[in-house]
Design a protein around this motif. Structure first.
Motif, PDB file in Angstrom:
ATOM      1  N   LEU A   1     117.176  53.883 130.719  1.00 41.86           N
ATOM      2  CA  LEU A   1     117.230  54.281 132.120  1.00 41.86           C
ATOM      3  C   LEU A   1     118.400  53.640 132.856  1.00 41.86           C
ATOM      4  O   LEU A   1     119.029  54.269 133.716  1.00 41.86           O
ATOM      5  CB  LEU A   1     115.922  53.909 132.822  1.00 41.86           C
ATOM      6  N   LEU A   2     118.701  52.394 132.522  1.00 44.61           N
ATOM      7  CA  LEU A   2     119.775  51.680 133.215  1.00 44.61           C
ATOM      8  C   LEU A   2     121.151  52.056 132.712  1.00 44.61           C
ATOM      9  O   LEU A   2     122.140  51.864 133.422  1.00 44.61           O
ATOM     10  CB  LEU A   2     119.570  50.163 133.073  1.00 44.61           C
ATOM     11  N   GLY A   3     121.234  52.566 131.492  1.00 43.28           N
ATOM     12  CA  GLY A   3     122.522  52.942 130.940  1.00 43.28           C
ATOM     13  C   GLY A   3     123.159  51.808 130.157  1.00 43.28           C
ATOM     14  O   GLY A   3     122.646  50.679 130.119  1.00 43.28           O
ATOM     15  N   PRO A   4     124.291  52.081 129.527  1.00 44.10           N
ATOM     16  CA  PRO A   4     124.959  51.049 128.713  1.00 44.10           C
ATOM     17  C   PRO A   4     125.524  49.928 129.574  1.00 44.10           C
ATOM     18  O   PRO A   4     125.890  50.126 130.736  1.00 44.10           O
ATOM     19  CB  PRO A   4     126.096  51.841 128.028  1.00 44.10           C
ATOM     20  N   GLY A   5     125.587  48.743 128.975  1.00 45.68           N
ATOM     21  CA  GLY A   5     126.169  47.598 129.671  1.00 45.68           C
ATOM     22  C   GLY A   5     125.237  46.871 130.595  1.00 45.68           C
ATOM     23  O   GLY A   5     125.677  45.972 131.320  1.00 45.68           O
ATOM     24  N   SER A   6     123.957  47.229 130.605  1.00 48.98           N
ATOM     25  CA  SER A   6     123.016  46.565 131.520  1.00 48.98           C
ATOM     26  C   SER A   6     121.732  46.172 130.807  1.00 48.98           C
ATOM     27  O   SER A   6     120.664  46.200 131.403  1.00 48.98           O
ATOM     28  CB  SER A   6     122.697  47.488 132.696  1.00 48.98           C
ATOM     29  N   SER A   7     121.848  45.844 129.524  1.00 47.66           N
ATOM     30  CA  SER A   7     120.649  45.519 128.748  1.00 47.66           C
ATOM     31  C   SER A   7     119.981  44.239 129.242  1.00 47.66           C
ATOM     32  O   SER A   7     118.767  44.090 129.160  1.00 47.66           O
ATOM     33  CB  SER A   7     120.998  45.383 127.262  1.00 47.66           C
ATOM     34  N   GLY A   8     120.762  43.299 129.784  1.00 50.08           N
ATOM     35  CA  GLY A   8     120.168  42.061 130.280  1.00 50.08           C
ATOM     36  C   GLY A   8     119.301  42.258 131.503  1.00 50.08           C
ATOM     37  O   GLY A   8     118.401  41.461 131.767  1.00 50.08           O
ATOM     38  N   SER A   9     119.558  43.329 132.265  1.00 50.55           N
ATOM     39  CA  SER A   9     118.772  43.588 133.472  1.00 50.55           C
ATOM     40  C   SER A   9     117.340  43.996 133.150  1.00 50.55           C
ATOM     41  O   SER A   9     116.472  43.930 134.024  1.00 50.55           O
ATOM     42  CB  SER A   9     119.437  44.687 134.307  1.00 50.55           C
ATOM     43  N   THR A  10     117.116  44.439 131.922  1.00 55.30           N
ATOM     44  CA  THR A  10     115.767  44.891 131.568  1.00 55.30           C
ATOM     45  C   THR A  10     114.755  43.758 131.621  1.00 55.30           C
ATOM     46  O   THR A  10     113.571  44.006 131.868  1.00 55.30           O
ATOM     47  CB  THR A  10     115.761  45.501 130.160  1.00 55.30           C
ATOM     48  N   PHE A  11     115.202  42.510 131.408  1.00 51.72           N
ATOM     49  CA  PHE A  11     114.265  41.394 131.410  1.00 51.72           C
ATOM     50  C   PHE A  11     113.661  41.184 132.797  1.00 51.72           C
ATOM     51  O   PHE A  11     112.529  40.723 132.922  1.00 51.72           O
ATOM     52  CB  PHE A  11     114.963  40.119 130.928  1.00 51.72           C
TER      53      PHE A  11
END
Length: 223
Positions: free
Chosen positions: A60-70
């Motif tokens: 949902l957030l898109g690439p480059g924002s995997s850390g925001s999922t936490f």
């Protein structure tokens, strides 16, 4: 005895102690066990759930924002634990109060708006006018989109609080009719209460998931 139907949602009504908001951080005692005990089936299941949420939020957030999922996984866990703790007797349901739900929703929405308008001003302005809108309707669409954007934290907070209040109220209403019912109808009342408890467990999961997913979607719109 409760003085009124809504006294079960009064922070100072349960056991006449002012410590009911302490239940909001009570979930912390359930977390560290997986760090120093041998993993169990329940901890493995919870890790699979968190991994699935991480993959979904990352999409949902898109690439480059995997850390925001936490951030959103932690938000989901906090609401889920509080929803389930509220199903136990004599434990205050903090997620049924706007004081907690607005505290979660308003800072998130405000931070998204500040970040979006400072860093992606053109992108935020483009969101106010959907693609293909006739020029005559553009001023009205800007007003409608602005209002719908402003009420987002309120809808997030009210949706969670109202869903938690509704089920608890129904269970309280049915429970208060128990002393007035005949013995033959008590079994029917117990079966109904058990079904309602199962329904409330499902609502606890769904509402925490909806809150986290909508927060993720609001975050993805400002990037």
């Amino acid at each position: 005895m409760m003085t009124n139907l809504f006294s079960s949602f009064d922070p100072s009504a349960c056991l006449y102690l002012p410590l009911n908001w302490f239940s909001t951080i009570l979930f912390g005692i359930f977390i560290p066990y997986s760090l120093w005990l041998i993993p169990t089936r329940s901890s493995s299941l919870w890790k699979k759930v968190l991994l699935s949420l991480h993959k979904e939020f990352k999409t949902l957030l898109g690439p480059g924002s995997s850390g925001s999922t936490f951030l959103f996984i932690s938000l989901f866990s906090l609401i889920l634990y509080n929803n389930f703790l509220g199903l136990f007797p004599y434990i205050f349901t903090s997620t049924s109060h706007l004081a907690l739900t607005l505290t979660l929703a308003l800072p998130l929405w405000l931070s998204f708006m500040i970040y979006g308008w400072i860093n992606n001003t053109i992108h935020m302005l483009a969101h106010l006018v959907p693609q293909g809108t006739p020029p005559l309707l553009m001023p009205f669409m800007v007003c409608i989109e602005t209002i719908s954007n402003i009420i987002r934290p309120g809808t997030l907070a009210v949706r969670l609080a109202a869903n938690m209040i509704a089920g608890h109220l129904l269970m309280t209403l049915l429970g208060n009719t128990g002393p007035l019912m005949s013995t033959s109808l008590i079994s029917v009342l117990l079966a109904t209460q058990i079904l309602l408890l199962i329904l409330e467990s499902a609502v606890a999961i769904i509402q925490s998931y909806v809150f986290a997913v909508l927060s993720t979607l609001y975050s993805s719109e400002v990037t």
